[in-house]
Design a protein around this motif. Sequence first.
Motif, mmCIF file in Angstrom:
data_model
loop_
_atom_site.group_PDB
_atom_site.id
_atom_site.type_symbol
_atom_site.label_atom_id
_atom_site.label_comp_id
_atom_site.label_asym_id
_atom_site.label_seq_id
_atom_site.Cartn_x
_atom_site.Cartn_y
_atom_site.Cartn_z
ATOM 1 N N CYS A 26 62.371 1.499 26.483
ATOM 2 C CA CYS A 26 61.667 2.677 26.992
ATOM 3 C C CYS A 26 60.913 2.275 28.253
ATOM 4 O O CYS A 26 60.376 1.171 28.336
ATOM 5 N N CYS A 27 60.916 3.169 29.227
ATOM 6 C CA CYS A 27 60.156 2.924 30.453
ATOM 7 C C CYS A 27 59.817 4.274 31.071
ATOM 8 O O CYS A 27 60.205 5.315 30.558
ATOM 9 N N GLU A 28 59.134 4.223 32.211
ATOM 10 C CA GLU A 28 58.788 5.458 32.911
ATOM 11 C C GLU A 28 60.052 6.225 33.286
ATOM 12 O O GLU A 28 61.121 5.651 33.439
ATOM 13 N N ARG A 29 59.881 7.522 33.479
ATOM 14 C CA ARG A 29 60.995 8.376 33.882
ATOM 15 C C ARG A 29 61.475 7.988 35.282
ATOM 16 O O ARG A 29 60.695 7.568 36.122
ATOM 17 N N GLY A 30 62.760 8.142 35.493
ATOM 18 C CA GLY A 30 63.338 7.860 36.808
ATOM 19 C C GLY A 30 64.464 6.865 36.690
ATOM 20 O O GLY A 30 64.309 5.806 36.082
ATOM 21 N N ARG A 31 65.608 7.216 37.262
ATOM 22 C CA ARG A 31 66.795 6.368 37.123
ATOM 23 C C ARG A 31 66.591 4.981 37.713
ATOM 24 O O ARG A 31 67.022 3.988 37.135
#
Length: 194
Positions: free
Chosen positions: A12-17
Amino acid sequence: VLAEQAGWRVLCCERGRARQINAGVEAAQAPLACVVHADSLPPVDMVAVIRETLADKRIALASFTPLITGTRTRWLTSAHNYIKTWYAPLVTRPHLFFRGVRLLFGDHAMFFRREDFLKLGGCTPGDMVMEEADLCVKFARLGRIRMVPRIVRTSDRRIAALGPLKANWIYFKVGILWAVGLRGRMARDYPDVR
């Protein structure tokens, strides 16, 4: 949840490709990495093709050849995506085009050496769109960029939702925005259809 139930490690990480790609490659332990979008289906011998292609040290970055399919096969868009790998660098980065550099995009399932990706600084963290084109420009400093003649099938959901003309116009417009450095506008003009 499905991936976890199948025994896969889920990050899981921050949104954004761009951030997601960076996190995935950083967490990987193998020397080779492949960026496959969730709506893409690579060939069954993907790993063997990647190993064979990157055994050639002159190749810095490579990809599969995308076929947009789903509700139906999008032959014209698929053909345009193929041609775009040549004309996009000619129009946006001619100095790279004349060195034989191609611009590859997300539907291609790009692959590379993990060490090179990290050395180049990975994807530009805030990018939501066109992060793969930036990677091509970075990887061009290390060697050749190649598209292997093996199909990766990618969902046509964006084309099905927007229609072929509008979807291709958006692809073109976002590419031009990237070329002239208007990064802030790219994500706004690339609607999410999920």
